[in-house]
Design an enzyme around this catalytic site. Structure first.
Site, PDB file in Angstrom:
ATOM      1  N   GLU A 190       1.750  -0.330  -4.926  1.00 61.15           N
ATOM      2  CA  GLU A 190       0.806   0.721  -5.300  1.00 61.15           C
ATOM      3  C   GLU A 190       1.484   2.086  -5.194  1.00 61.15           C
ATOM      4  OE1 GLU A 190      -1.569   2.531  -2.474  1.00 61.15           O
ATOM      5  OE2 GLU A 190      -3.291   2.868  -3.765  1.00 61.15           O
ATOM      6  N   ASP A 228       0.818  -1.220   0.000  1.00 60.50           N
ATOM      7  CA  ASP A 228       0.000   0.000   0.000  1.00 60.50           C
ATOM      8  C   ASP A 228       0.856   1.277   0.000  1.00 60.50           C
ATOM      9  OD1 ASP A 228      -2.781   1.115   0.638  1.00 60.50           O
ATOM     10  OD2 ASP A 228      -1.614   1.964   2.282  1.00 60.50           O
TER      11      ASP A 228
HETATM   12  C1  GLC Z   1      -3.914   3.301  -0.393  1.00 59.11           C
HETATM   13  C2  GLC Z   1      -5.202   2.519  -0.244  1.00 59.11           C
HETATM   14  C3  GLC Z   1      -6.277   3.451   0.223  1.00 59.11           C
HETATM   15  C4  GLC Z   1      -5.890   3.996   1.574  1.00 59.11           C
HETATM   16  C5  GLC Z   1      -4.516   4.651   1.533  1.00 59.11           C
HETATM   17  C6  GLC Z   1      -3.959   4.831   2.910  1.00 59.11           C
HETATM   18  O1  GLC Z   1      -3.985   4.248  -1.386  1.00 59.11           O
HETATM   19  O2  GLC Z   1      -5.511   1.892  -1.441  1.00 59.11           O
HETATM   20  O3  GLC Z   1      -7.527   2.834   0.293  1.00 59.11           O
HETATM   21  O4  GLC Z   1      -6.828   4.946   1.994  1.00 59.11           O
HETATM   22  O5  GLC Z   1      -3.567   3.864   0.842  1.00 59.11           O
HETATM   23  O6  GLC Z   1      -3.603   3.605   3.471  1.00 59.11           O
END
Ligand code: GLC
Length: 609
Positions: free
Chosen positions: A297, A223
């Site tokens: 991500e 994440d």
């Molecule tokens: C990422 C997740 C999202 C979350 C953020 C903070 O972007 O996909 O849903 O709010 O991280 O953890």
């Protein structure tokens, strides 16, 4: 001895797929809160997921990635973790998790977890100990004294260490009375940022990975990875430097996009951390006999994303390719979509694995972003292009964003707007509403007599899985047919050719010598177009429809010839050709297979003679 050699040979053959599974995996993202509620509390849970695993196996999914299932106060739907090693009570128990993994394995589905390394939740024991300055937790988080400032009346006051803004609006710094300092939170106040300049944090996070790998998971989605590091104050005279203004009109100092994030995102130090995690995962390849996938991500420029893949000497992750989400709209032409596909394939380092993301829990649904008449087209593209395909739950049936009123809103990104009128522009709740299993109460998601955690979208009575399974044609049937054909050698290994034959006609071909060719044809326009595919020289003339989208008049099983393919408006269709003729490359492949066969015969004869 001979038997041993035979067993080793068999094991070696089996391990090829266990080592390569990830390169062409279809990964299905489950949002646990909204998938299936097994205990009628209105919230999805692990046993609900386990109950639905046969559906995923039947659909042809290779792995599931579950959004966070860990203990959390749910300020950010579980991305605010209290304990990385405990299951959230609402979702079940560790025994439920272990059952989910073993049932998945028995069905040939691998389990991938969400790894949230940038921040914990503020109820974490690590955070409490850091507040109390208890070693080694003292510097686990990004703590700083405030700055002295004077207002226009000459009064001295303390302000946050820098102008940094949280991704969810307002200052990214929060004062903590207990510690007498500010802490950084790039997301909600309840998500304090971990300090990656601390070796103890780095070691602790590797242990978190090992904990779940020991339980047999097949990898992780990482994440918000590009937020791991912030500028090092020792390089800026002991302070956290202010970020420059973006200059984007219509924004204020509380808006995230108000600043250019040169000190809080994509710092060079980030990449080594990812390569180190890759090494941790590699420790398990031999002991567990399978490759562990690592997907990161980061919403960032392509050149920065590509760095996650690794270097000449280090292996990295698969950086999520968000170009289908960000660069393709309802109005994109075939030329533009081809350009988006080609761009990733061009910049991706040679020998690495591509990936295609059509949705996730942070983005509006495919049907809303690109139009219901492009659902089949986009699903097919992700499934027939080389590499990993990622499907967010519900995209296989073309679910749409649901309506969530201000009162029902849960997403902190929407709540932080403090705007009951325009909150929906920021809200991610509409794309997180419960899965539509059938037309019964609560869409078959939950038997609760009360409210579900988010309301079920209104259109579930007609748009649901059961209805699509029963229909003669549906998004689901099309999706499943494409997935079935995804397992063919041409789609697994074939060369890629993308062509925009006009503004609205896109053709994606996968050809492998000695195997049937596969080609996806998409008509983005409303009118029927007749396509001449003779310019695809290696493509055999005879074609058969193997998957037909909801708007296609070409039906499954129909045979055609490549000089004239009539594609109806908004049709996405998958065609299979005859066997692509032999070439030098195929002769080589054939020789290789013959060699393997000869080897196997040799082993068998020495074993049994
Ligand atoms: C990422 C997740 C999202 C979350 C953020 C903070 O972007 O996909 O849903 O709010 O991280 O953890």
């Amino acid at each position: 001895m001979r038997v041993l050699i035979l067993l080793l040979a068999v094991a070696a053959t089996a391990s090829v797929s266990d080592l390569d599974w990830w390169k062409t995996a279809l990964i299905y993202q489950i949002y646990p809160r909204s998938f299936k509620d097994s205990n009628a509390d209105g919230i999805g849970d692990l046993n609900g997921i386990t109950e639905k695993l046969p559906y995923l196996a039947e659909t042809g999914v290779d792995a599931i990635w579950m959004s966070p299932i860990y203990k959390s106060p749910m300020y950010d739907a579980g991305y605010d973790i209290t304990d990385y090693r405990q299951i959230q009570d609402e979702y079940g128990t560790m025994a439920d998790f272990e059952k989910l993994v073993s049932v998945s394995k028995s069905l040939g589905i691998r389990v991938v977890l969400d790894f949230v390394p940038n921040h914990t939740g503020n109820e974490s024991e690590w955070f409490s100990k850091s507040i109390a300055r208890e070693a080694p937790y003292t510097d686990y988080y990004v703590w700083s004294d405030g700055l002295n400032a004077t207002d226009e009346n000459g009064t001295v006051y303390t302000k946050p260490p820098s102008n940094w803004v949280s991704n969810f609006r307002k200052s990214a710094w929060e004062f903590h009375e207990g510690r007498g300092q500010y802490y950084l939170h790039q997301f909600v106040i309840g998500q304090p940022d971990l300090n990656y300049r601390s070796d103890s944090v780095q070691a602790a996070m590797k242990d978190v990975l090992r904990f779940w790998l020991d339980k047999g998971v097949s990898g992780f989605r990482v994440d918000a990875v590009n937020k791991l590091y912030e500028a090092d104050p020792s390089k800026y005279g002991g302070v956290y430097p202010d970020e420059p203004l973006s200059g984007i009109a219509g924004l204020g100092p509380d808006d995230y996009e108000y600043l250019r994030h040169i000190y809080t995102e994509n710092l060079d130090e980030t990449y080594d951390v990812v390569y180190n995690w890759r090494d941790v995962l590699d420790e398990y390849i031999n002991s567990q006999g399978e490759y562990k996938i690592l997907m990161t991500e980061a919403y960032a420029d392509l050149q920065l994303m590509i760095k996650y893949y690794g270097t000449k000497t280090r292996n990295g992750s698969i950086p999520f390719n968000f170009s289908f989400l960000g660069d393709i709209t309802k109005n994109s032409t075939a030329w533009e979509i081809k350009t988006v596909i080609d761009k990733w394939m061009t910049y991706m380092p040679s020998g690495k694995v591509a990936n295609w993301v059509n949705g996730n829990h942070d983005q509006s649904r495919l049907a809303n972003r690109q139009g219901e008449d492009r659902v089949d087209a986009m699903n097919m593209l992700a499934l027939i292009l080389p590499g990993v395909a990622i499907t967010y739950q519900g995209e296989e049936i073309g679910m749409t964003d649901g309506y969530v009123s201000w009162n029902d809103t849960q997403d902190p990104q929407a709540c932080n707007t403090d705007d009951p009128i325009n909150y929906y522009k920021k809200s991610r709740d509409p794309n997180r509403t419960p899965y539509h299993w059938d037309s019964s109460a609560n869409a078959g998601f939950s038997n609760t007599t009360g409210a579900t955690w988010l309301p079920v979208a209104d259109n579930y009575r007609t748009l649901n899985l059961a209805a699509q399974m029963a229909a003669q044609k549906s998004h689901y049937h099309f999706y499943k047919d494409v997935v079935t054909n995804r397992k063919t050698p041409a789609i697994q290994e074939g060369d890629l050719d993308t062509r925009a034959l006009s503004e609205s006609l896109l053709v994606v071909t996968r050809l492998l010598p000695g195997e049937a060719g596969m080609l996806g044809v998409v008509n983005l326009g409303a009118d029927t177009q007749t396509v001449d595919l003779t310019s695809l020289k290696l493509l055999p003339a005879d074609l058969e429809v193997v998957a037909s989208g909801v708007d296609c008049t070409l039906e499954k099983g129909a045979t055609l010839t490549k000089s004239s393919v009539a594609v109806s408006g908004h049709c996405a269709v998958l065609l299979r050709s005859g066997v692509v003729s032999y070439s030098a490359a195929h002769a080589q492949r054939l020789a290789y297979h013959l060699l393997l066969l000869a080897l196997a015969c040799c082993i068998l004869s020495t074993t049994f003679i």
